[in-house]
Motif scaffolding. Structure first.
Motif: not given
Lengths: 217, 217
Positions: A49-70
């Motif tokens: 599972x890629x970071x981008x897939x997770x972000x898409x499924x969560x409805x955000x851009x991949x870079x936004x994940x890193x505001x919540x998890x390192x």
DNA sequence: GTCTATACTATGATAGAC
DNA sequence: GTCTATCATAGTATAGAC
């Protein structure tokens, strides 16, 4: 001839409903990321599972994940912690409500164990089967929680042996067998199954009593 | 207080020895690729192991893999076929050598099942836990073999019920429980375990009899 | 069947504007 | 906290010489 009608052919997970415990699922983007990651890790594994897939499924851009998890690893780590702590909490609660009879205590533990693997099967599958993708330092607290849960089973069964009501051929292996058969329930259970979760849990509790009494009769 | 000395803390696989069945392991580069892939898939999962890593471990360049397999997926597919066919072969062989008594037949099946998961634990872990990484078309023959193996357990237990010597609360779930507890052995067994493989197999056969007799006594 | 070289895409993670 | 844009690397697979 045996009935084939109940056959379930799960490759990894049959249920698609039920994600995270209610206590965790709620809060905003962070919660949506965890839910999305849980689904994707269950379907295609952690590495798949890629970071981008997770972000898409969560409805955000991949870079936004890193505001919540390192890191991606920390997303899996959080899921594994949630899963193992929920499991342990349920086991302890079951024991607290049980009378001191070893058979009743084991029944209570197995019922809670099996219910967890039915009700939160996706969380259970990921927590149990993706741990090897964590570095050992990150996995350590999760393993500690798991050891505590194993120890609950161990103590109940050992006490039953000491009181002369249980006589498994081997206490540690009885724990492994009872735990293992329950863990596997997460791989095949689905809300469409012919029996209710309570009936499944009762049946497995029965099986567990058969295991610990295996030399008594 | 329960003994902690036997505690095994496997995250996925405890044993590092034993790879492929002797019948397959041998032949040249192709065999080395399969062995290397098996190890890496077990350690880091299918998606986590790269073609380059597999090639390096097999002692060739990554491009050379494609002279033996058309894709990475087909490497996993072959491993899964080998694992499931070896398993099924052992179960059938065990039944063939058993007397027609249901308890003896179930004992023979469980012993073979558990021995497989001890002796070829790495193969068993990958065959069982990486199937979801195969496309459904590629996974299909593997699933068919698994269904056949499940059916062997199903028939023996159902016959025991019909003859009145078994009385599990639910036949299909008894099969799932017995199968599941045995599958999990691959996650913790190691040659350093305090008991021999035969002793482990006997103990689990005992547990299985406890499960199918759970309502008899 | 094996190699070197490489095409093409996907990956985890970061910089900096808003 | 979210975005666009991008870096640096690693991914599967193929081309073509030997």
């Amino acid at each position: 001839m045996a009935d084939q009608g109940t056959a379930i052919r799960a490759r990894r997970l049959q249920a698609t409903e039920g994600d995270l415990p209610d206590s965790v699922a709620s809060d905003g983007t962070r919660g949506r990321i965890l839910e999305a990651a849980l689904h994707l890790f269950a379907e295609t594994s952690y590495a798949g599972a890629s970071i981008r897939e997770i972000a898409t499924a969560a409805g955000v851009q991949s870079a936004s994940l890193y505001a919540h998890f390192p890191s991606k690893e920390r997303i899996l780590a959080e899921i594994a912690v949630i899963g193992h702590e929920e499991h342990h909490r349920r086991l302890r609660h079951a024991l607290l409500e049980s009378r001191p009879d070893p058979a009743e205590q084991l029944t209570a533990l197995v019922r809670a164990h099996v219910r967890m693997h039915c009700e939160l099967s996706m969380l259970a599958v990921v927590s149990n089967n993706e741990l090897h993708s964590l570095s050992s330092a990150v996995a350590e607290p999760v393993m500690a929680t798991r050891d505590s849960s194993t120890q609950l089973f161990n103590e109940v069964i050992q006490r039953g042996v000491d009181l002369g009501v249980f006589a498994p051929a081997h206490v540690w292996m009885a724990v492994a067998a009872i735990g293992g058969m329950g863990i596997r329930v997460a791989n095949w259970y689905t809300p469409g199954f012919e029996l209710t979760i309570d009936e499944v849990a009762d049946t497995y509790a029965d099986f567990a009593l058969g295991i610990v009494r295996s030399e008594v009769h």
